[in-house]
Design an enzyme around this catalytic site. Structure first.
Site, PDB file in Angstrom:
ATOM      1  N   ARG A 148       0.165  21.817 -32.284  1.00  0.00           N
ATOM      2  CA  ARG A 148      -1.203  21.740 -31.759  1.00  0.00           C
ATOM      3  C   ARG A 148      -2.209  21.735 -32.900  1.00  0.00           C
ATOM      4  O   ARG A 148      -2.050  22.458 -33.868  1.00  0.00           O
ATOM      5  CB  ARG A 148      -1.476  22.948 -30.848  1.00  0.00           C
ATOM      6  CG  ARG A 148      -1.019  22.735 -29.420  1.00  0.00           C
ATOM      7  CD  ARG A 148      -0.944  24.016 -28.627  1.00  0.00           C
ATOM      8  NE  ARG A 148      -2.106  24.894 -28.743  1.00  0.00           N
ATOM      9  CZ  ARG A 148      -2.192  26.088 -28.158  1.00  0.00           C
ATOM     10  NH1 ARG A 148      -1.178  26.546 -27.416  1.00  0.00           N
ATOM     11  NH2 ARG A 148      -3.250  26.840 -28.302  1.00  0.00           N
ATOM     12  N   ARG A 179     -10.184  36.849 -21.430  1.00  0.00           N
ATOM     13  CA  ARG A 179     -10.298  36.935 -22.878  1.00  0.00           C
ATOM     14  C   ARG A 179     -11.613  37.567 -23.294  1.00  0.00           C
ATOM     15  O   ARG A 179     -11.872  37.711 -24.494  1.00  0.00           O
ATOM     16  CB  ARG A 179     -10.216  35.532 -23.475  1.00  0.00           C
ATOM     17  CG  ARG A 179      -8.853  35.163 -24.031  1.00  0.00           C
ATOM     18  CD  ARG A 179      -8.942  33.740 -24.574  1.00  0.00           C
ATOM     19  NE  ARG A 179      -7.935  33.442 -25.548  1.00  0.00           N
ATOM     20  CZ  ARG A 179      -6.823  32.750 -25.284  1.00  0.00           C
ATOM     21  NH1 ARG A 179      -6.559  32.322 -24.081  1.00  0.00           N
ATOM     22  NH2 ARG A 179      -5.976  32.481 -26.254  1.00  0.00           N
ATOM     23  N   ARG A 199      -9.332  31.867 -34.799  1.00  0.00           N
ATOM     24  CA  ARG A 199      -8.939  32.368 -33.479  1.00  0.00           C
ATOM     25  C   ARG A 199      -8.610  33.858 -33.537  1.00  0.00           C
ATOM     26  O   ARG A 199      -8.891  34.599 -32.591  1.00  0.00           O
ATOM     27  CB  ARG A 199      -7.755  31.564 -32.940  1.00  0.00           C
ATOM     28  CG  ARG A 199      -8.165  30.149 -32.542  1.00  0.00           C
ATOM     29  CD  ARG A 199      -6.987  29.240 -32.364  1.00  0.00           C
ATOM     30  NE  ARG A 199      -6.129  29.646 -31.275  1.00  0.00           N
ATOM     31  CZ  ARG A 199      -4.883  29.221 -31.113  1.00  0.00           C
ATOM     32  NH1 ARG A 199      -4.347  28.374 -31.985  1.00  0.00           N
ATOM     33  NH2 ARG A 199      -4.181  29.619 -30.093  1.00  0.00           N
ATOM     34  N   LYS A 203       2.654  35.681 -25.629  1.00  0.00           N
ATOM     35  CA  LYS A 203       2.231  35.824 -24.229  1.00  0.00           C
ATOM     36  C   LYS A 203       2.825  34.728 -23.352  1.00  0.00           C
ATOM     37  O   LYS A 203       3.378  35.010 -22.286  1.00  0.00           O
ATOM     38  CB  LYS A 203       0.697  35.737 -24.111  1.00  0.00           C
ATOM     39  CG  LYS A 203      -0.050  36.813 -24.855  1.00  0.00           C
ATOM     40  CD  LYS A 203      -1.567  36.653 -24.684  1.00  0.00           C
ATOM     41  CE  LYS A 203      -2.145  35.350 -25.198  1.00  0.00           C
ATOM     42  NZ  LYS A 203      -2.018  35.137 -26.646  1.00  0.00           N
ATOM     43  N   ARG A 240       5.180  26.989 -34.393  1.00  0.00           N
ATOM     44  CA  ARG A 240       5.145  26.715 -32.945  1.00  0.00           C
ATOM     45  C   ARG A 240       5.113  25.207 -32.698  1.00  0.00           C
ATOM     46  O   ARG A 240       4.395  24.474 -33.351  1.00  0.00           O
ATOM     47  CB  ARG A 240       3.908  27.363 -32.307  1.00  0.00           C
ATOM     48  CG  ARG A 240       3.722  26.909 -30.853  1.00  0.00           C
ATOM     49  CD  ARG A 240       2.974  27.900 -30.004  1.00  0.00           C
ATOM     50  NE  ARG A 240       1.547  27.947 -30.297  1.00  0.00           N
ATOM     51  CZ  ARG A 240       0.690  28.729 -29.617  1.00  0.00           C
ATOM     52  NH1 ARG A 240       1.128  29.527 -28.660  1.00  0.00           N
ATOM     53  NH2 ARG A 240      -0.578  28.735 -29.945  1.00  0.00           N
TER      54      ARG A 240
HETATM   55  P1  ADP Z   1      -2.710  30.817 -27.341  1.00  0.00           P
HETATM   56  O1  ADP Z   1      -1.566  30.695 -26.360  1.00  0.00           O
HETATM   57  O2  ADP Z   1      -2.310  30.428 -28.686  1.00  0.00           O
HETATM   58  O3  ADP Z   1      -3.353  32.160 -27.315  1.00  0.00           O
HETATM   59  P2  ADP Z   1      -4.164  29.307 -25.415  1.00  0.00           P
HETATM   60  O4  ADP Z   1      -3.335  28.139 -25.072  1.00  0.00           O
HETATM   61  O5  ADP Z   1      -4.147  30.486 -24.505  1.00  0.00           O
HETATM   62  O6  ADP Z   1      -3.800  29.761 -26.878  1.00  0.00           O
HETATM   63  O7  ADP Z   1      -5.674  28.879 -25.589  1.00  0.00           O
HETATM   64  C1  ADP Z   1      -6.050  27.802 -26.419  1.00  0.00           C
HETATM   65  C2  ADP Z   1      -7.567  27.756 -26.502  1.00  0.00           C
HETATM   66  O8  ADP Z   1      -8.116  27.516 -25.191  1.00  0.00           O
HETATM   67  C3  ADP Z   1      -8.236  29.038 -26.979  1.00  0.00           C
HETATM   68  O9  ADP Z   1      -8.279  29.135 -28.395  1.00  0.00           O
HETATM   69  C4  ADP Z   1      -9.635  28.886 -26.363  1.00  0.00           C
HETATM   70  O10 ADP Z   1     -10.414  27.964 -27.100  1.00  0.00           O
HETATM   71  C5  ADP Z   1      -9.328  28.246 -25.022  1.00  0.00           C
HETATM   72  N1  ADP Z   1      -9.148  29.258 -23.969  1.00  0.00           N
HETATM   73  C6  ADP Z   1      -7.989  29.535 -23.292  1.00  0.00           C
HETATM   74  N2  ADP Z   1      -8.193  30.522 -22.394  1.00  0.00           N
HETATM   75  C7  ADP Z   1      -9.494  30.892 -22.510  1.00  0.00           C
HETATM   76  C8  ADP Z   1     -10.313  31.876 -21.876  1.00  0.00           C
HETATM   77  N3  ADP Z   1      -9.826  32.711 -20.947  1.00  0.00           N
HETATM   78  N4  ADP Z   1     -11.621  31.958 -22.258  1.00  0.00           N
HETATM   79  C9  ADP Z   1     -12.123  31.133 -23.185  1.00  0.00           C
HETATM   80  N5  ADP Z   1     -11.409  30.206 -23.828  1.00  0.00           N
HETATM   81  C10 ADP Z   1     -10.109  30.073 -23.498  1.00  0.00           C
HETATM   82  P1  ADP Z   2       0.937  32.979 -27.196  1.00  0.00           P
HETATM   83  O1  ADP Z   2       1.054  32.412 -25.813  1.00  0.00           O
HETATM   84  O2  ADP Z   2       0.671  34.451 -27.205  1.00  0.00           O
HETATM   85  O3  ADP Z   2      -0.041  32.224 -28.030  1.00  0.00           O
HETATM   86  P2  ADP Z   2       3.622  31.887 -27.649  1.00  0.00           P
HETATM   87  O4  ADP Z   2       4.421  32.436 -26.532  1.00  0.00           O
HETATM   88  O5  ADP Z   2       3.238  30.455 -27.574  1.00  0.00           O
HETATM   89  O6  ADP Z   2       2.331  32.823 -27.917  1.00  0.00           O
HETATM   90  O7  ADP Z   2       4.425  32.162 -29.003  1.00  0.00           O
HETATM   91  C1  ADP Z   2       3.906  31.745 -30.275  1.00  0.00           C
HETATM   92  C2  ADP Z   2       5.048  31.211 -31.129  1.00  0.00           C
HETATM   93  O8  ADP Z   2       5.931  32.275 -31.494  1.00  0.00           O
HETATM   94  C3  ADP Z   2       5.914  30.173 -30.411  1.00  0.00           C
HETATM   95  O9  ADP Z   2       6.356  29.247 -31.383  1.00  0.00           O
HETATM   96  C4  ADP Z   2       7.084  31.001 -29.856  1.00  0.00           C
HETATM   97  O10 ADP Z   2       8.269  30.222 -29.705  1.00  0.00           O
HETATM   98  C5  ADP Z   2       7.249  32.058 -30.936  1.00  0.00           C
HETATM   99  N1  ADP Z   2       7.672  33.366 -30.407  1.00  0.00           N
HETATM  100  C6  ADP Z   2       7.376  33.921 -29.193  1.00  0.00           C
HETATM  101  N2  ADP Z   2       7.916  35.157 -29.070  1.00  0.00           N
HETATM  102  C7  ADP Z   2       8.553  35.395 -30.251  1.00  0.00           C
HETATM  103  C8  ADP Z   2       9.316  36.525 -30.760  1.00  0.00           C
HETATM  104  N3  ADP Z   2       9.486  37.649 -30.043  1.00  0.00           N
HETATM  105  N4  ADP Z   2       9.814  36.401 -32.005  1.00  0.00           N
HETATM  106  C9  ADP Z   2       9.618  35.281 -32.750  1.00  0.00           C
HETATM  107  N5  ADP Z   2       8.921  34.205 -32.337  1.00  0.00           N
HETATM  108  C10 ADP Z   2       8.392  34.256 -31.099  1.00  0.00           C
END
Ligand code: ADP
Ligand code: ADP
Ligand code: ZN
Length: 214
Positions: free
Chosen positions: A160, A88, A171, A13, A127
């Site tokens: 992280r 979420r 998660r 995302k 990541r």
């Molecule tokens: P990822 O990109 O791996 O999905 P995020 O950076 O979006 O993770 O979020 C990291 C953490 O921050 C989540 O696991 C949650 O604990 C918190 N968080 C982020 N956005 C929300 C939301 N909209 N509602 C509740 N918790 C959130």
């Molecule tokens: P999210 O925001 O949904 O948690 P990220 O954009 O941070 O996800 O991506 C999670 C991990 O996967 C990062 O290390 C990113 O560089 C990698 N990644 C993202 N898109 C792809 C893809 N299409 N193929 C392989 N790895 C990817």
């Protein structure tokens, strides 16, 4: 244009949201990034959020919704935005809908980036995130030019704490329980689109562009 990114943690995302933001000249609004910057600055909100984030749980709606609403009222959001990590939960989606409809606005697209759970653990282990500017990389699939250093700002890259496998499993289960129902929710409102997030990240982006229109 107002866009929501849906998908499991690690689905890509953030990666796609940044590219969309650049392409369309709209801000990338990531609730995870806002929480992390509050944690870094030692604010009260950051202190409260950290307890939940470290456990792989969601930060309560009571803290999250107000924070996001404040953010999207900023001047830079007036022509749209791409929301990454919000909503979420169903109550978050309802609050967003109400706030927008009060102003005669609505979400244009909810993009579900679809990746199966089996692929997620691998992605998260590789990541690497820039704690300074929020850029993300992957050791194999999207490496930084200089290992361990952010291409954008030169700061150090980290794994992280909440990307360690035990927390990722938690998660993912939270995602299935609380966030996945949003796919059906936005399906009913007719704004849902789906992309195959297991493809190369440039191909995923090309699919998104073809849906949104260049
Ligand atoms: P990822 O990109 O791996 O999905 P995020 O950076 O979006 O993770 O979020 C990291 C953490 O921050 C989540 O696991 C949650 O604990 C918190 N968080 C982020 N956005 C929300 C939301 N909209 N509602 C509740 N918790 C959130
Ligand atoms: P999210 O925001 O949904 O948690 P990220 O954009 O941070 O996800 O991506 C999670 C991990 O996967 C990062 O290390 C990113 O560089 C990698 N990644 C993202 N898109 C792809 C893809 N299409 N193929 C392989 N790895 C990817
Ligand atoms: Zn950086």
């Amino acid at each position: 244009m107002k866009i929501i990114m849906l998908g499991a943690p690690g689905a890509g995302k953030g990666t796609q949201a940044k590219k969309i933001a650049e392409q369309y000249g709209i801000p990338h609004v990531s609730t995870g990034d806002i929480f992390r910057s509050n944690i870094k600055e030692g604010t009260e909100l950051g202190r409260k959020a950290k307890e939940y984030i470290d456990q792989g749980a969601l930060v309560p709606d009571g803290l999250t919704i107000g924070m996001l609403m404040d953010r999207i009222q900023n001047e830079d959001c007036k022509n749209g935005y791409v929301l990454d990590g919000f909503p979420r939960t169903i109550p978050q989606a309802e609050s967003l809908k109400e706030a927008l409809s009060e102003r005669g606005q609505k979400i244009d697209f909810a993009i579900d980036v679809d990746v199966a759970d089996e692929n997620i653990i691998n992605r998260m282990a590789g990541r690497r995130a820039c704690i300074s500017c929020g850029a993300t990389y992957h050791l194999v699939y999207n490496p930084s030019k200089v290992p361990g250093i952010c291409d954008v700002c030169g700061a150090e890259l980290i794994l992280r704490d909440d990307d360690k496998p035990e927390t990722v499993k938690k998660r993912l289960s939270v995602y299935h329980d609380q966030t996945k129902p949003l796919i059906e929710y936005y399906g009913k409102t007719g704004v849902l689109v789906n992309v195959d997030g297991t493809q190369d990240l440039n191909k995923v982006f090309a699919d998104i562009i073809s849906i949104l229109g260049a």
